[in-house]
Structure formats: structure tokens, C-alpha cells
Design an enzyme around this catalytic site. Sequence first.
Site, PDB file in Angstrom:
ATOM      1  N   THR A   6       0.818  -1.247  -0.026  1.00 11.47           N
ATOM      2  CA  THR A   6      -0.019  -0.061   0.099  1.00 11.47           C
ATOM      3  C   THR A   6       1.027   1.160   0.079  1.00 11.47           C
ATOM      4  O   THR A   6       2.073   1.106   0.443  1.00 11.47           O
ATOM      5  CB  THR A   6      -0.865   0.107   1.171  1.00 11.47           C
ATOM      6  OG1 THR A   6      -1.933   1.193   1.188  1.00 11.47           O
ATOM      7  CG2 THR A   6      -0.246   0.299   2.632  1.00 11.47           C
ATOM      8  N   ASP A  60      -8.209  -3.138  -0.375  1.00  8.30           N
ATOM      9  CA  ASP A  60      -9.244  -2.159  -1.351  1.00  8.30           C
ATOM     10  C   ASP A  60     -10.419  -1.873  -0.338  1.00  8.30           C
ATOM     11  O   ASP A  60     -11.084  -2.573   0.069  1.00  8.30           O
ATOM     12  CB  ASP A  60      -9.693  -2.709  -2.495  1.00  8.30           C
ATOM     13  CG  ASP A  60      -9.766  -1.609  -3.684  1.00  8.30           C
ATOM     14  OD1 ASP A  60      -8.679  -0.634  -3.632  1.00  8.30           O
ATOM     15  OD2 ASP A  60     -10.712  -1.624  -4.391  1.00  8.30           O
ATOM     16  N   LYS A 157     -10.823   3.391  16.305  1.00 11.89           N
ATOM     17  CA  LYS A 157     -11.032   3.359  14.944  1.00 11.89           C
ATOM     18  C   LYS A 157     -11.299   1.677  14.577  1.00 11.89           C
ATOM     19  O   LYS A 157     -12.045   1.129  14.086  1.00 11.89           O
ATOM     20  CB  LYS A 157     -10.395   4.107  13.896  1.00 11.89           C
ATOM     21  CG  LYS A 157     -10.873   3.719  12.401  1.00 11.89           C
ATOM     22  CD  LYS A 157     -10.104   4.591  11.497  1.00 11.89           C
ATOM     23  CE  LYS A 157     -10.738   4.295   9.930  1.00 11.89           C
ATOM     24  NZ  LYS A 157      -9.708   5.022   8.965  1.00 11.89           N
ATOM     25  N   HIS A 162     -14.371  -0.961   9.166  1.00 11.59           N
ATOM     26  CA  HIS A 162     -14.438  -1.933   8.199  1.00 11.59           C
ATOM     27  C   HIS A 162     -13.035  -2.559   7.840  1.00 11.59           C
ATOM     28  O   HIS A 162     -13.095  -3.925   7.747  1.00 11.59           O
ATOM     29  CB  HIS A 162     -14.821  -1.199   6.681  1.00 11.59           C
ATOM     30  CG  HIS A 162     -13.925   0.024   6.697  1.00 11.59           C
ATOM     31  ND1 HIS A 162     -13.655   0.888   7.448  1.00 11.59           N
ATOM     32  CD2 HIS A 162     -13.233   0.326   5.420  1.00 11.59           C
ATOM     33  CE1 HIS A 162     -12.673   1.837   7.065  1.00 11.59           C
ATOM     34  NE2 HIS A 162     -12.735   1.643   5.921  1.00 11.59           N
TER      35      HIS A 162
HETATM   36  P1  IMP Z   1      -8.463   2.425  -1.422  1.00 13.80           P
HETATM   37  O1  IMP Z   1      -8.669   1.288  -0.812  1.00 13.80           O
HETATM   38  O2  IMP Z   1      -7.031   3.030  -1.339  1.00 13.80           O
HETATM   39  O3  IMP Z   1      -8.682   2.678  -2.897  1.00 13.80           O
HETATM   40  O4  IMP Z   1      -9.069   3.692  -0.882  1.00 13.80           O
HETATM   41  C1  IMP Z   1     -10.389   4.334  -1.582  1.00 13.80           C
HETATM   42  C2  IMP Z   1     -10.664   5.565  -1.338  1.00 13.80           C
HETATM   43  O5  IMP Z   1     -11.283   5.705  -0.099  1.00 13.80           O
HETATM   44  C3  IMP Z   1      -9.124   6.663  -0.799  1.00 13.80           C
HETATM   45  O6  IMP Z   1      -9.362   7.771  -1.360  1.00 13.80           O
HETATM   46  C4  IMP Z   1      -9.227   6.207   0.703  1.00 13.80           C
HETATM   47  O7  IMP Z   1      -8.560   7.606   1.221  1.00 13.80           O
HETATM   48  C5  IMP Z   1     -10.473   6.401   1.166  1.00 13.80           C
HETATM   49  N1  IMP Z   1     -10.432   5.576   2.360  1.00 13.80           N
HETATM   50  C6  IMP Z   1     -10.175   4.011   2.388  1.00 13.80           C
HETATM   51  N2  IMP Z   1     -10.164   3.668   3.606  1.00 13.80           N
HETATM   52  C7  IMP Z   1     -10.707   4.685   4.368  1.00 13.80           C
HETATM   53  C8  IMP Z   1     -10.980   4.932   5.703  1.00 13.80           C
HETATM   54  O8  IMP Z   1     -10.780   4.045   6.448  1.00 13.80           O
HETATM   55  N3  IMP Z   1     -11.328   6.026   6.140  1.00 13.80           N
HETATM   56  C9  IMP Z   1     -11.693   7.083   5.117  1.00 13.80           C
HETATM   57  N4  IMP Z   1     -11.196   6.966   3.772  1.00 13.80           N
HETATM   58  C10 IMP Z   1     -10.998   5.845   3.428  1.00 13.80           C
END
Ligand code: IMP
Length: 179
Positions: A6, A60, A157, A162
Amino acid sequence: MIYFVTSNKGKHAEARALFGDLVQKDIGYTEIQADTLEEVAAYGIKEVASRLDGPVMIEDAGLFVDALKGFPGVYSAYVQKTIGNSGILRLMERVEKRSAYFKSVVAYAEPGQESVMFKGEVHGKIGFEERGRKGFGYDPIFYVDDISLGEMEIEEKNRISHRAASMNALKEWLEARKG
Ligand code: IMP
């Protein structure tokens, strides 16, 4: 030891608090355009497993707002980068139904083994303002019991999120396998 691929420091910090022995690898992988987080994760884990020698994990996530019919969902990263939290708050102006949820899909693979996937969700509401400077992404506008995720310490948190749910499911699977 598990490699967690990540580029997101916030995700890594949360995962690190759950799994002691985690090594962040910021090597990037293809995030395909698909309708579900599961498809994105299934494609990504194959790619990272072919590039790293050892147990690997990716995750994801997306924010799904009920009044917006699940938007931004699989487009959450793009929407965060473009209209951001203030844009979501604008879309939600004068909207009464504020329910929303985060979903997380974690995929894990060991060399030569089929990958496995675990999911987690947290249900809450889109607030009327951004609150808190902890966390990342949509945390300041996502509220559970009138507290935004942006106001929570990682430990708080991780009690409800999730990501903690999907990663704890992986942890349990790994522990059960050990016997
Ligand atoms: P990805 O899983 O990195 O593709 O995240 C998708 C989008 O959702 C990104 O802009 C992350 O910043 C947001 N995001 C993912 N997980 C969280 C969380 O736990 N809290 C707030 N935003 C999240």
C-alpha cells in the site's frame, strides 16, 4: 512476517496495530476499473504475489453513500482526489437520509497458494461538517454514534472499522490454520 502492499500511511498504521509483524511495501499495483472491490483486490493480489517472495496482503476500500446510490463506491479514491470531502458534503446538502458505509476487502496470498479474501463493513452517517484531524480520507465526514472517524485514535477506529473487521477475519483464518 507479511508484506502489506500500500502507499497509504494511514492504512498501514491501522494494519500495523492489528498485525505486529507487517512490512509496508510501497511498490504500487494495477487497480483495475471494475464494479466491485472484490474484483479489484482479486486482480491486484495476483500481481503483487508474482512480484514479491513471501506472504503478501493488499486491501481495497470504498465509501458507499445510500442517498447517492452507493457513490463513490469503487470510485472512492478518484472522488477523494477530485471533489474531496467538501464535494461529498455539497452533494449531501439538504439530503435527509445520511446513512453510508465503508467496505473493506483484504486479499492475502502465500507463494504457490491460492489467494484468500475477507470483507468488513462499518455503517454510519455522513455528517454535516468535517470533524477531526486523525485518520485519513473520508474519516472526517463519516460519523458513528455522532463521533467522526477523524476524531478517533487508531485504537478506537480499530474497534469498529471496516478494515479492522476484514483484517481480523484474516488474522483468525491464519490462526485457525496453525491449529
Ligand atoms: P483505496 O482502498 O486505497 O482504493 O481507497 C479508496 C479511497 O477511500 C481513498 O481515497 C481512501 O482515502 C478512502 N478510504 C479508504 N479507507 C478509508 C478509511 O478507513 N477512512 C477514510 N477514507 C478511506
